[in-house]
Design an enzyme around this catalytic site. Sequence first.
Site, PDB file in Angstrom:
ATOM      1  N   HIS A 125       0.861  -1.185   0.000  1.00  0.00           N
ATOM      2  CA  HIS A 125       0.000   0.000   0.000  1.00  0.00           C
ATOM      3  C   HIS A 125       0.891   1.227   0.000  1.00  0.00           C
ATOM      4  O   HIS A 125       1.833   1.303   0.790  1.00  0.00           O
ATOM      5  CB  HIS A 125      -0.910  -0.002   1.231  1.00  0.00           C
ATOM      6  CG  HIS A 125      -2.024   1.005   1.124  1.00  0.00           C
ATOM      7  ND1 HIS A 125      -1.805   2.357   1.227  1.00  0.00           N
ATOM      8  CD2 HIS A 125      -3.346   0.850   0.902  1.00  0.00           C
ATOM      9  CE1 HIS A 125      -2.963   2.989   1.077  1.00  0.00           C
ATOM     10  NE2 HIS A 125      -3.908   2.107   0.880  1.00  0.00           N
TER      11      HIS A 125
ATOM     12  N   ARG B 171      -6.220  10.606  -0.429  1.00  0.00           N
ATOM     13  CA  ARG B 171      -5.871  11.101  -1.756  1.00  0.00           C
ATOM     14  C   ARG B 171      -7.114  11.285  -2.617  1.00  0.00           C
ATOM     15  O   ARG B 171      -7.173  12.181  -3.452  1.00  0.00           O
ATOM     16  CB  ARG B 171      -4.861  10.148  -2.419  1.00  0.00           C
ATOM     17  CG  ARG B 171      -3.459  10.296  -1.823  1.00  0.00           C
ATOM     18  CD  ARG B 171      -2.512   9.214  -2.301  1.00  0.00           C
ATOM     19  NE  ARG B 171      -2.845   7.923  -1.703  1.00  0.00           N
ATOM     20  CZ  ARG B 171      -2.821   6.760  -2.348  1.00  0.00           C
ATOM     21  NH1 ARG B 171      -2.489   6.722  -3.621  1.00  0.00           N
ATOM     22  NH2 ARG B 171      -3.134   5.653  -1.726  1.00  0.00           N
TER      23      ARG B 171
END
Lengths: 556, 261
Positions: free
Chosen positions: A328, A348
């Site tokens: 990740h 994000r």
Amino acid sequence: MQHGYTPEMLEQIKRVEASRPERLAESQAGKAFQAMSMDQRDEVLNAYHPDYTEEGRRALGIGANKGEVYPEELVDLLESRSFIEGVEVDLSKPDIETDVLVIGGGGAGTACALTAAQAGLNVIVSTKLRHGDSNTVMAEGGIQGADQEPDSPYFHYLDVIGGGHFKNDRGLVAAMTNDAPLIIEWLESLGMMFDKHPDGRMQVRHGGGTSRKRMHSAGDMTGAEIMRVLRDESRDHKDKIKVLEFSPAVELLMDENGRCAGAILNNIETATYQVVKAKSVVIATGGTGRLHYRGFACTNHYGATGDGLVMAYRAGAKLGYMESVQYHPTGTAFPEQNVGLLVTEKVRGLGGQLLNIEGEQFVFPLEPRDVESAAIIRECVGRKKGVRTPTGRLGVWLDSPLIDQLHGAGTVERELPAKYIQFKRFGIDIAKVPMLIYPTLHYQNGGITIDDKSQTTIPGLYAAGETTGGVHGHNRLMGNSLLDILVFGRRAALAAVAAIEAGDLPGAANLNHLTTYADELEAANLDRGIKSPMILPNYATDEIRAHRWNVDSPVI
Amino acid sequence: METSSQDKPMMTGDRTIPPEGARYITIYIMGQAYEIPETLTILKALEFAGFQYKRGCGCRGGICGACGTFYRKEGDHTLFTGLACQTVAEDGMILAQLPFFPANRADHAGVDMDLSPDEQINTLYPEIFRCVGCGTCTRTCPMDIDVMGYIAHFKRGDVARGAKTSFDCIMCGLCVSRCPANISQMNVAMAGRRIYAAQMMPRSEATKSRADQVREGRYEPALAELAQMSKEELKELYVGREREPDLSKPGEWMPADTTNL
């Protein structure tokens, strides 16, 4: 005890703050950092992604996938013996008989149990920790499903297969993307608190690699909400679903035709064993983050030790895609107490940007996860523009305060409540200062090979969720694992129902495959005395190990 | 034997690196003293001390509720609570974890669906009216949830507010263990949230109609066609996808090409 960032780090954060007004203006004008071309993606992956380098990997020497190159920690675990091998046990008198035995009590296992119970079957759920202890609860950002007007399973399919580098098992992708709207509808009907607009419309967002907004969420604890709803629902079906906690399966039972016939469970509190005979067995044991490939930190649950993989492999099941591991992009790099923990991609998705030590953007924030991870490693290791923590770790900034400036004050706290609290405990207000992140071991792309009915290569044995491989190809997009577990958990149950209706039943159970596997191991000179499945990780220090004297204790 | 991953200390992957010259502190695990380097969380301190968790450890990230912990500090009468994976061990800390606590859970299957949402909750959990308003639950919650507040919302019939106030609950059971009125708050909240979401939040119409289309088999031909394509053909479709703008308004944006919707 640490309280917030060090003075040196606060000084470095000033560069992030200095570049923020310009970045904010660009975001508001709809301008984003240039995304990579397919060639640029390949270039950064080949140079910096851990899956693309030879270090820490070797060829597996036994079983259905012999010769394939996997992380060494996994090879060690597969080249091992059963710890109940050779034990005398009368398998003709099972302690429990049931229609379906589900091994694993996370999202996939519970979805399977509910679906089987709804069809009238009796289900045993075996889990090594508590019901719901799983990576499912840790999935924060969302679940994908093409249920909005400008979207369809067709576009979801394209996103999944492109994100997976076109390596995905296409039948599985079609099954998953086509079922997705049904799964969202099912969760809604069970009383999951989706983030919605006042008129009931789902609040949907982009995730890395999506062409349409189809990320559904429940705050930043989407997986935890799904798990607690499914678990709660299963508790209303106690007549059909019996959950055995702290009782992991340690070996599968087979019949003389090579069909799965049940499993041996181990109550880890009383150190006793039970024989379970089942018409169908479903493996839903999740991933392998706790094997800590190459010493990487991981985002996974304490129980993510790949037990189902080991049991199925020993029984002859084929694995697929095991060479592919997902790192990740945004694991916590500071403070120490949170190292490795996931920072959801939703940060994000909401507009958070990645910045180097100079406060400059260096990558489009929503590249597919493997590309994003490789780009961060390149920025730190290749271009030496990472930020170093007091304990020597590296990281880049994830500018969360920008989110409040984009969407209004209070957005961070409202949309990311779990993450907000987690950092606040250590004196870091992520609405005011950025987070420091670095890629972390997150997800096993590979696993037991299944077809679109969750059928493994062993008759009578099904598998669902992270323990399987194929649907995500070589890279999984955010929001597709919560979907995957529910789609294939339900499909496994439906396949079990169909098998029972067709009169497909196991014969007398045996454990002969353990001897066969051990013989092959010895013949290949690979027996290093390792026993498996692992069940739980062991984090004892060298000093503690030395004081244990390596003797059998009189106390279990 | 020496080379196996099980025999190697696996601390590299999940180890706190103590800063140089780390100071050691004394903590009391269920009364027994152990020396551990400072900065560790309680969870990692126990592992450093030699415990291997069976119960009392889960996600290690503050979301699963497995590691609820009570502690006192030497010379302080206050009882503190926290999650072992999220609380830093301090010198002189005296602690015990609560890996399980008996809680009352009412079977929802038997509840009369003709009742209003708040009446359903009152029927399932009439004991909420025994709340004495002491606030211990709220002070106990490691997630900083206003537990007493959401019980009050449910009592008043404000199911929506009760559901939202309790949303961050990780069901660790610490509040349940301390309630003088014997209320199992976490299960009341669980029922409240499900009743609110299933019966009071408006349903998503787009989800319903798309699910109907899937059931009718609308997308199967297109998906079957994709299955037959070469990698190059798929790549071309992938690269040519229209991306919905980040700031598009809900339900307003439509792609130029609507053939496969």
